[in-house]
Design a protein around this motif. Structure first.
Motif, short mmCIF file in Angstrom:
data_model
loop_
_atom_site.label_atom_id
_atom_site.label_comp_id
_atom_site.label_asym_id
_atom_site.label_seq_id
_atom_site.Cartn_x
_atom_site.Cartn_y
_atom_site.Cartn_z
N GLY A 32 -11.38 4.57 48.58
CA GLY A 32 -10.83 5.69 49.35
C GLY A 32 -9.92 6.57 48.50
N TYR A 34 -10.20 7.12 45.29
CA TYR A 34 -11.06 7.96 44.46
C TYR A 34 -11.57 9.17 45.24
CZ TYR A 34 -11.44 4.17 40.97
OH TYR A 34 -11.19 3.21 40.02
N CYS A 35 -11.94 8.96 46.49
CA CYS A 35 -12.43 10.07 47.32
C CYS A 35 -11.35 11.15 47.48
CB CYS A 35 -12.88 9.56 48.68
SG CYS A 35 -14.35 8.53 48.64
N ALA A 38 -10.89 13.05 44.15
CA ALA A 38 -12.00 13.99 43.93
C ALA A 38 -11.84 15.22 44.82
CB ALA A 38 -13.34 13.30 44.20
N GLU A 39 -11.53 15.01 46.08
CA GLU A 39 -11.35 16.13 47.02
C GLU A 39 -10.17 17.01 46.59
OE1 GLU A 39 -12.33 18.47 50.27
OE2 GLU A 39 -13.43 16.74 49.50
N THR A 45 -16.61 15.46 42.29
CA THR A 45 -17.09 14.56 43.34
C THR A 45 -18.37 13.83 42.90
OG1 THR A 45 -18.27 16.37 44.41
CG2 THR A 45 -16.06 15.85 45.25
N LEU A 48 -18.17 10.12 42.14
CA LEU A 48 -18.18 9.15 43.23
C LEU A 48 -19.54 8.45 43.35
CD1 LEU A 48 -16.25 11.22 45.91
CD2 LEU A 48 -15.34 9.38 44.45
N TYR A 51 -19.57 5.10 41.42
CA TYR A 51 -18.50 4.14 41.70
C TYR A 51 -18.96 2.71 41.43
CZ TYR A 51 -15.17 1.48 44.62
OH TYR A 51 -14.25 0.59 45.09
#
Length: 138
Positions: A32, A34-35, A38-39, A45, A48, A51
């Motif tokens: 989460g 990492y998400c 990236a955002e 992104t 991802l 991963y």
């Protein structure tokens, strides 16, 4: 929400001594994290999609040397809070307005190092340290 409304940090200001620091002490919840990074624009992104692959930039625990925006390697429980306190104390001694945010899990708070660290934070009145505990009943 932290990266988009609360933290004073940005991908182009990672070396800014006034930028806030976020430490994800709960290393096993890194997917989460990492998400969010990236955002927030710290990396593409597209990363991802790889991963936990063997050649990925995004391993199963965050590694600050490999991942833009990551402040601390994770793995063993109980290390994030002591690191956060160290950085909060350094910022306070430097006269910085920097805030240090750390997310812990209730399981890792059983580690003695965290209780000792909490005493240090209280002793030095680290009002620039924000601890967010994920009370997951472990």
């Amino acid at each position: 929400m932290l990266y988009f409304r609360i933290l004073n940090c940005a991908p182009d200001r990672t070396e800014d001594p006034q930028s806030d620091i976020y430490i994800q002490s709960k290393g096993y919840t890194v997917g989460g994290y990492y998400c969010v990074l990236a955002e927030a624009g710290y990396f593409s992104t597209e990363w991802l999609l790889t991963y936990q692959y063997s050649d990925s930039h995004l391993p199963g625990h965050s590694v600050w040397q490999k991942i833009p925006g990551v402040e601390l390697n994770t793995g063993a429980l109980g290390h994030g809070l002591p690191e956060a306190v160290e950085r909060a104390l350094a910022a306070k001694k430097d006269g910085s307005n920097r805030r240090i945010f750390v997310v812990t899990g209730d399981g890792e708070l059983a580690e003695g190092s965290n209780w000792e660290t909490a005493l240090v934070a209280t002793h030095y009145d680290l009002d620039n340290l924000i601890i967010i505990n994920d009370k997951n009943k472990l």
